[in-house]
Motif scaffolding. Structure first.
Motif, short mmCIF file in Angstrom:
data_model
loop_
_atom_site.label_atom_id
_atom_site.label_comp_id
_atom_site.label_asym_id
_atom_site.label_seq_id
_atom_site.Cartn_x
_atom_site.Cartn_y
_atom_site.Cartn_z
N LYS A 134 1.16 -1.01 0.37
CA LYS A 134 0.12 0.64 -0.07
C LYS A 134 1.00 1.38 0.00
O LYS A 134 0.74 2.08 -0.52
CB LYS A 134 -0.75 -0.05 0.99
CG LYS A 134 -2.17 -1.07 0.91
CD LYS A 134 -3.19 -0.86 0.55
CE LYS A 134 -4.31 -1.52 0.72
NZ LYS A 134 -4.48 -1.68 -0.90
N MET A 135 2.02 1.29 0.60
CA MET A 135 2.49 2.17 0.63
C MET A 135 3.36 2.40 -0.33
O MET A 135 3.59 3.66 -1.08
CB MET A 135 3.42 2.19 2.10
CG MET A 135 4.95 3.56 1.96
SD MET A 135 4.11 4.96 2.61
CE MET A 135 3.89 4.89 3.56
N LEU A 136 3.49 1.23 -1.10
CA LEU A 136 5.33 1.12 -2.37
C LEU A 136 3.85 2.05 -3.43
O LEU A 136 4.24 2.58 -4.25
CB LEU A 136 5.50 -0.03 -2.70
CG LEU A 136 5.92 -0.05 -3.93
CD1 LEU A 136 7.11 0.97 -4.00
CD2 LEU A 136 6.01 -2.04 -4.45
N GLU A 137 2.39 1.30 -3.50
CA GLU A 137 1.03 2.22 -4.36
C GLU A 137 1.28 3.69 -4.46
O GLU A 137 1.23 4.38 -4.78
CB GLU A 137 0.09 1.00 -4.75
CG GLU A 137 -0.75 1.53 -5.26
CD GLU A 137 -1.74 0.74 -5.65
OE1 GLU A 137 -2.54 1.06 -6.41
OE2 GLU A 137 -2.00 -0.19 -4.38
N LYS A 138 1.32 4.44 -2.90
CA LYS A 138 1.19 5.16 -3.14
C LYS A 138 1.98 6.07 -3.13
O LYS A 138 1.76 7.45 -4.06
CB LYS A 138 0.96 5.71 -1.07
CG LYS A 138 0.44 7.14 -0.96
CD LYS A 138 0.32 7.21 1.12
CE LYS A 138 -0.15 8.21 1.49
NZ LYS A 138 -0.04 8.33 2.94
N ARG A 139 3.25 5.63 -2.88
CA ARG A 139 5.05 5.90 -3.25
C ARG A 139 4.89 6.63 -4.50
O ARG A 139 4.93 7.32 -5.84
CB ARG A 139 5.65 6.19 -2.62
CG ARG A 139 6.28 5.70 -1.58
CD ARG A 139 5.93 7.02 -1.23
NE ARG A 139 6.03 7.10 1.09
CZ ARG A 139 6.47 7.82 1.25
NH1 ARG A 139 7.14 8.96 0.74
NH2 ARG A 139 6.43 7.72 2.80
N VAL A 140 4.65 5.19 -5.80
CA VAL A 140 4.47 4.95 -7.03
C VAL A 140 3.50 6.25 -7.56
O VAL A 140 3.78 6.93 -8.80
CB VAL A 140 4.37 3.55 -7.86
CG1 VAL A 140 3.83 3.62 -8.72
CG2 VAL A 140 5.68 2.70 -7.26
N ASN A 141 1.98 6.15 -6.83
CA ASN A 141 1.19 7.73 -7.74
C ASN A 141 1.54 8.90 -7.49
O ASN A 141 1.09 9.31 -8.18
CB ASN A 141 -0.04 6.52 -6.64
CG ASN A 141 -1.09 5.82 -7.71
OD1 ASN A 141 -1.07 6.13 -8.71
ND2 ASN A 141 -1.15 4.44 -7.23
N ARG A 142 2.04 9.12 -6.01
CA ARG A 142 2.82 10.27 -6.76
C ARG A 142 3.79 10.22 -7.11
O ARG A 142 3.72 11.53 -8.22
CB ARG A 142 3.63 10.57 -5.22
CG ARG A 142 4.11 12.10 -5.16
CD ARG A 142 4.84 12.19 -3.16
NE ARG A 142 4.18 11.89 -1.85
CZ ARG A 142 3.84 11.13 -0.57
NH1 ARG A 142 5.77 11.78 -0.57
NH2 ARG A 142 3.05 10.88 -0.16
#
Length: 152
Positions: A134-142
């Protein structure tokens, strides 16, 4: 590897599986996720379906490269690496790093490990371990949002 560092050159592979790419191929158009894994890593295998979903979900917007980092002599068996890659549906390019050249360039000590680079090849996020998709996805989306906003 410190945040804001440039992406290292992708040199010194024992072998490339599923096609070879260079830093020049990755920088400029899209952000890049480089993930380190190993055939002997249970957490890597558990995380692989999430990594694959991630790869498939963002395939138009994100480069995804796998790096196989051996943790023991047995992990350097190319047949085994190819077998596990096929078994876990890893069809993105795989840099087989039996000589630890890219591992050293990244100063990486962990599997699984995830490095997110923006489209200009600058490291924006690093995380290691089996959880935290979830954190990885959040950072990628940023990072992806920056590209999306540029295109508007």
């Amino acid at each position: 590897m410190k945040l804001r560092s440039p992406m290292p050159e992708l040199e010194g592979a024992t072998k490339w599986l599923n096609g070879q790419v260079s830093k020049q191929d990755l920088v400029g158009e899209k952000p890049t996720l480089i993930h380190f894994w190993s055939v002997s890593c249970h957490l890597c295998k558990e995380a692989m379906p999430d990594v694959n979903n991630f790869r498939d979900q963002y395939k138009e917007e994100l480069n995804v490269i796998a790096v196989h980092m051996p943790r023991s002599e047995e992990d350097t068996d190319l047949d085994q690496i190819e077998k596990v890659a096929a078994q876990f549906d890893i069809f993105q390019p795989i840099f087989v790093d039996n000589d630890m050249k890219l591992t050293d360039a990244f100063e990486n000590q962990y599997v699984p490990a995830y490095y997110v680079f923006d489209k200009s090849g600058v490291l924006r996020h690093f995380q290691a371990g089996g959880s935290g998709m979830k954190m990885l996805e959040k950072r990628v989306n940023r990072v992806l949002d920056e590209v999306r906003n540029e295109q508007q």
